[in-house]
Design a protein around this motif. Structure first.
Motif, PDB file in Angstrom:
ATOM      1  N   ALA A 223       0.857  -1.185   0.000  1.00  0.00           N
ATOM      2  CA  ALA A 223       0.000   0.000   0.000  1.00  0.00           C
ATOM      3  C   ALA A 223       0.900   1.244   0.000  1.00  0.00           C
ATOM      4  CB  ALA A 223      -0.926  -0.044   1.210  1.00  0.00           C
ATOM      5  N   VAL A 224       0.382   2.395   0.394  1.00  0.00           N
ATOM      6  CA  VAL A 224       1.181   3.633   0.384  1.00  0.00           C
ATOM      7  C   VAL A 224       2.416   3.421   1.255  1.00  0.00           C
ATOM      8  CG1 VAL A 224       1.213   6.099   0.893  1.00  0.00           C
ATOM      9  CG2 VAL A 224      -0.904   5.016   0.090  1.00  0.00           C
ATOM     10  N   LEU A 225       3.582   3.407   0.616  1.00  0.00           N
ATOM     11  CA  LEU A 225       4.807   3.035   1.313  1.00  0.00           C
ATOM     12  C   LEU A 225       5.420   4.239   2.022  1.00  0.00           C
ATOM     13  CD1 LEU A 225       6.576   0.528   1.737  1.00  0.00           C
ATOM     14  CD2 LEU A 225       7.913   1.238  -0.262  1.00  0.00           C
ATOM     15  N   VAL A 226       5.751   4.045   3.298  1.00  0.00           N
ATOM     16  CA  VAL A 226       6.283   5.117   4.134  1.00  0.00           C
ATOM     17  C   VAL A 226       7.518   4.611   4.867  1.00  0.00           C
ATOM     18  CG1 VAL A 226       5.830   6.621   6.120  1.00  0.00           C
ATOM     19  CG2 VAL A 226       4.019   6.186   4.445  1.00  0.00           C
ATOM     20  N   GLY A 227       8.501   5.483   4.976  1.00  0.00           N
ATOM     21  CA  GLY A 227       9.737   5.142   5.684  1.00  0.00           C
ATOM     22  C   GLY A 227      10.936   5.484   4.823  1.00  0.00           C
ATOM     23  N   GLY A 228      11.218   6.788   4.678  1.00  0.00           N
ATOM     24  CA  GLY A 228      12.311   7.212   3.824  1.00  0.00           C
ATOM     25  C   GLY A 228      11.955   7.237   2.358  1.00  0.00           C
ATOM     26  N   GLN A 253      -4.631   3.551   3.238  1.00  0.00           N
ATOM     27  CA  GLN A 253      -4.010   2.361   3.828  1.00  0.00           C
ATOM     28  C   GLN A 253      -2.507   2.497   3.607  1.00  0.00           C
ATOM     29  OE1 GLN A 253      -4.563  -1.360   1.748  1.00  0.00           O
ATOM     30  NE2 GLN A 253      -4.451  -2.561   3.649  1.00  0.00           N
ATOM     31  N   PHE A 254      -1.766   2.447   4.690  1.00  0.00           N
ATOM     32  CA  PHE A 254      -0.331   2.648   4.607  1.00  0.00           C
ATOM     33  C   PHE A 254       0.423   1.332   4.775  1.00  0.00           C
ATOM     34  CE2 PHE A 254      -2.096   6.678   6.182  1.00  0.00           C
ATOM     35  CZ  PHE A 254      -1.555   7.564   5.256  1.00  0.00           C
ATOM     36  N   CYS A 255       1.689   1.357   4.402  1.00  0.00           N
ATOM     37  CA  CYS A 255       2.592   0.218   4.619  1.00  0.00           C
ATOM     38  C   CYS A 255       3.934   0.775   5.025  1.00  0.00           C
ATOM     39  CB  CYS A 255       2.724  -0.616   3.340  1.00  0.00           C
ATOM     40  SG  CYS A 255       3.900  -1.997   3.504  1.00  0.00           S
ATOM     41  N   HIS A 256       4.387   0.437   6.212  1.00  0.00           N
ATOM     42  CA  HIS A 256       5.717   0.876   6.629  1.00  0.00           C
ATOM     43  C   HIS A 256       6.773   0.007   5.959  1.00  0.00           C
ATOM     44  CE1 HIS A 256       9.156   2.012   9.116  1.00  0.00           C
ATOM     45  NE2 HIS A 256       8.462   3.095   9.418  1.00  0.00           N
ATOM     46  N   VAL A 257       7.900   0.616   5.620  1.00  0.00           N
ATOM     47  CA  VAL A 257       8.989  -0.115   4.970  1.00  0.00           C
ATOM     48  C   VAL A 257       9.387  -1.348   5.768  1.00  0.00           C
ATOM     49  CG1 VAL A 257      11.453   0.026   4.447  1.00  0.00           C
ATOM     50  CG2 VAL A 257       9.905   1.789   3.593  1.00  0.00           C
ATOM     51  N   PRO A 346       1.389  -7.259  10.372  1.00  0.00           N
ATOM     52  CA  PRO A 346       2.123  -5.990  10.359  1.00  0.00           C
ATOM     53  C   PRO A 346       2.438  -5.540  11.780  1.00  0.00           C
ATOM     54  CG  PRO A 346      -0.210  -5.594   9.963  1.00  0.00           C
ATOM     55  CD  PRO A 346      -0.031  -7.090   9.991  1.00  0.00           C
ATOM     56  N   ARG A 347       3.582  -4.914  11.940  1.00  0.00           N
ATOM     57  CA  ARG A 347       3.950  -4.357  13.247  1.00  0.00           C
ATOM     58  C   ARG A 347       3.387  -2.949  13.423  1.00  0.00           C
ATOM     59  NH1 ARG A 347      10.144  -4.573  14.502  1.00  0.00           N
ATOM     60  NH2 ARG A 347       9.273  -3.716  16.421  1.00  0.00           N
ATOM     61  N   TRP A 348       3.062  -2.300  12.319  1.00  0.00           N
ATOM     62  CA  TRP A 348       2.635  -0.905  12.346  1.00  0.00           C
ATOM     63  C   TRP A 348       1.135  -0.795  12.062  1.00  0.00           C
ATOM     64  CZ3 TRP A 348       6.019   3.475  12.745  1.00  0.00           C
ATOM     65  CH2 TRP A 348       7.381   3.158  12.872  1.00  0.00           C
ATOM     66  N   THR A 349       0.500   0.194  12.699  1.00  0.00           N
ATOM     67  CA  THR A 349      -0.877   0.534  12.389  1.00  0.00           C
ATOM     68  C   THR A 349      -0.901   1.719  11.429  1.00  0.00           C
ATOM     69  OG1 THR A 349      -1.115   2.140  14.193  1.00  0.00           O
ATOM     70  CG2 THR A 349      -1.567  -0.192  14.709  1.00  0.00           C
ATOM     71  N   ASN A 350      -2.048   1.934  10.796  1.00  0.00           N
ATOM     72  CA  ASN A 350      -2.176   3.095   9.916  1.00  0.00           C
ATOM     73  C   ASN A 350      -1.918   4.397  10.664  1.00  0.00           C
ATOM     74  OD1 ASN A 350      -3.000   2.181   7.181  1.00  0.00           O
ATOM     75  ND2 ASN A 350      -4.718   1.264   8.283  1.00  0.00           N
ATOM     76  N   GLU A 351      -2.423   4.483  11.889  1.00  0.00           N
ATOM     77  CA  GLU A 351      -2.227   5.702  12.683  1.00  0.00           C
ATOM     78  C   GLU A 351      -0.751   5.941  12.972  1.00  0.00           C
ATOM     79  OE1 GLU A 351      -6.371   4.181  13.392  1.00  0.00           O
ATOM     80  OE2 GLU A 351      -4.364   3.300  13.300  1.00  0.00           O
ATOM     81  N   GLU A 352      -0.028   4.876  13.296  1.00  0.00           N
ATOM     82  CA  GLU A 352       1.405   5.014  13.601  1.00  0.00           C
ATOM     83  C   GLU A 352       2.210   5.395  12.364  1.00  0.00           C
ATOM     84  OE1 GLU A 352       1.664   1.715  17.240  1.00  0.00           O
ATOM     85  OE2 GLU A 352       2.033   1.109  15.159  1.00  0.00           O
ATOM     86  N   VAL A 353       1.866   4.805  11.232  1.00  0.00           N
ATOM     87  CA  VAL A 353       2.599   5.130  10.005  1.00  0.00           C
ATOM     88  C   VAL A 353       2.324   6.570   9.588  1.00  0.00           C
ATOM     89  CG1 VAL A 353       2.979   4.540   7.585  1.00  0.00           C
ATOM     90  CG2 VAL A 353       2.569   2.728   9.252  1.00  0.00           C
ATOM     91  N   LEU A 354       1.090   7.005   9.703  1.00  0.00           N
ATOM     92  CA  LEU A 354       0.775   8.397   9.382  1.00  0.00           C
ATOM     93  C   LEU A 354       1.555   9.351  10.275  1.00  0.00           C
ATOM     94  CD1 LEU A 354      -0.810  10.585   7.907  1.00  0.00           C
ATOM     95  CD2 LEU A 354      -2.698  10.213   9.526  1.00  0.00           C
ATOM     96  N   ALA A 355       1.640   9.032  11.564  1.00  0.00           N
ATOM     97  CA  ALA A 355       2.401   9.888  12.480  1.00  0.00           C
ATOM     98  C   ALA A 355       3.869   9.959  12.067  1.00  0.00           C
ATOM     99  CB  ALA A 355       2.268   9.366  13.915  1.00  0.00           C
TER     100      ALA A 355
END
Length: 405
Positions: A223-228, A253-257, A346-355
């Motif tokens: 999904a929307v990739l986040v983390g650098g 919907q996010f996805c942390h690296v 997943p270890r991350w939630t959408n709220e955490e990735v957005l933050a």
């Protein structure tokens, strides 16, 4: 994901680190008369990282695009895993992981087949999805690179290739189910940044097992990739106002690296196969995103937003084509049931990735996909910059009408 290095680098052999080829040597870093001796074949690839200790069992995994981004993180994770016998890292420059065996070459070079001999699995992450890259050059790199890797893997006896595309290939459409199933039809078009390349990579992945019996292809779609990362969708949150098209229903919907890397590890270790989405559980509605981010919306009619975006991109004021806007208008949330069935979470939630994303983009200023310097943003003002760009598009259109263009 790793972008191609603009400098042509020589390949690094097992005992020749970071040197340029000299007279009498070819671009692979070895002379023709001793090419076979420098070929890094199966015996070298399969040696363990700790010659003095017991040999590790498990697959030999090769990773392309290994020097940066997702590729670098995956190489580090695999190299530390007791389930992996050896990691072969391939890129145009050497990365930081010292526990991998490095080969320096462009993934479009057919010589990559030689470097894959002895590998069981290849994870192909050498993609260029940079917003600023010339689209034709980007497509040439992404498509030719994937073609070469798939063909080379089959020739080298690799039995599995893992490709990483994006959940964007499902398309962002008003009639999409929420969530989409992983086996839903891929209804995206080539109008958004890089999506045409990803669709072609998906097609190559589906065709490869038919062309090369015995080769398995697994596709991972984040999904929307986040983390650098720096994409049209992460830049959306660098804007002073969140553009919302009237009558649309954005869902996020996010996805942390880190989660993508762990999912790729699952695929590389053959714990899952097929076509797999990866991301956080559930999704956020636009109103939730606005509340969590504290960024207010700016709502525009569809014709104004899409028309202005197209014109601004056409005249070179913004790197993002109008097609990118669809992914902020319509839902494209995907179920991650395939990975769940294999025990992945997943270890991350959408709220955490957005933050985390909001922390990453703090201090950056983007208007209509174009990143501004601090001076530009201060002079123009937050809403003023947006209105100025949209107004510029309208003014250009009016001027062309007067000239009869």
């Amino acid at each position: 994901m790793s972008s191609p290095d603009p400098h042509a680098l020589a390949e690094q052999g097992p005992d020749e680190h970071d040197r340029e080829p000299h007279d009498g040597e070819n671009s692979a870093g070895h002379s023709a008369d001793r090419g076979a001796e420098q070929a890094d074949g199966s015996p070298d690839v399969r040696r363990t990282r700790n010659p003095g200790g017991p040999a590790r069992r498990g697959p030999v995994i090769a990773v392309t695009g290994a020097a940066s981004g997702v590729g670098a993180a995956l190489v580090t994770r695999l190299a530390a895993s007791e389930e992996v016998k050896q990691v072969v890292a391939i890129d145009e420059r050497r990365g930081d992981c010292t526990d991998a065996q490095w080969h320096l070459l462009d993934v479009r070079d057919p010589a990559i087949a030689e470097k894959l001999r002895g590998a069981d699995v290849v994870v192909h992450l050498a993609l260029d999805l940079d917003l600023e890259t010339d689209p034709a050059a980007r497509t040439a790199y992404n498509v030719r690179g994937t073609q070469t890797v798939l063909t080379a893997a089959a020739a080298a006896g690799v039995h599995r290739v893992v490709l990483c595309t994006s959940a964007m290939v499902y398309g962002a459409l008003p009639d999409n189910d929420i969530p989409l199933s992983e086996d839903a039809e891929l209804r995206a078009t080539a109008e958004a940044t890089g999506v045409g390349d990803l669709l072609e990579i998906e097609r190559l992945g589906r065709r490869a097992p038919r062309a090369h019996p015995g080769l398995n292809v697994t596709v991972v779609r984040p999904a929307v990739l986040v983390g650098g990362t720096d994409t049209a969708l992460t830049r959306y949150f660098e804007s002073p106002r969140l553009l919302v098209v009237a009558g649309s229903r954005p869902t996020w919907q996010f996805c942390h690296v880190e989660d993508l890397v762990s999912a790729l590890e699952y695929a590389a270790l053959e714990k899952v196969e097929g076509e797999l989405a990866v991301g956080c559980e559930g999704w956020l509605e636009q109103e939730e995103v606005e509340e969590l981010s504290g960024i207010r919306r700016m709502e525009l009619p569809s014709a104004v937003a899409l028309g202005a975006a197209a014109r601004l991109h056409r005249i070179g004021l913004t790197p993002s084509p109008a097609g990118d806007l669809a992914y902020t208008m319509h839902p494209w949330v995907v179920s991650v049931s395939g990975l769940h069935a294999a025990g992945w979470r997943p270890r991350w939630t959408n709220e955490e990735v957005l933050a985390e994303l909001l922390q990453e983009v703090a201090g950056r200023h983007t208007v209509a996909g174009r990143r501004l310097g601090r001076k530009d943003a201060t002079a123009a003002g937050a809403a003023g910059a947006t209105v100025a760009l949209l107004g510029a598009a309208a003014a250009i259109r009016a001027a062309r009408r007067r000239r009869g263009i």
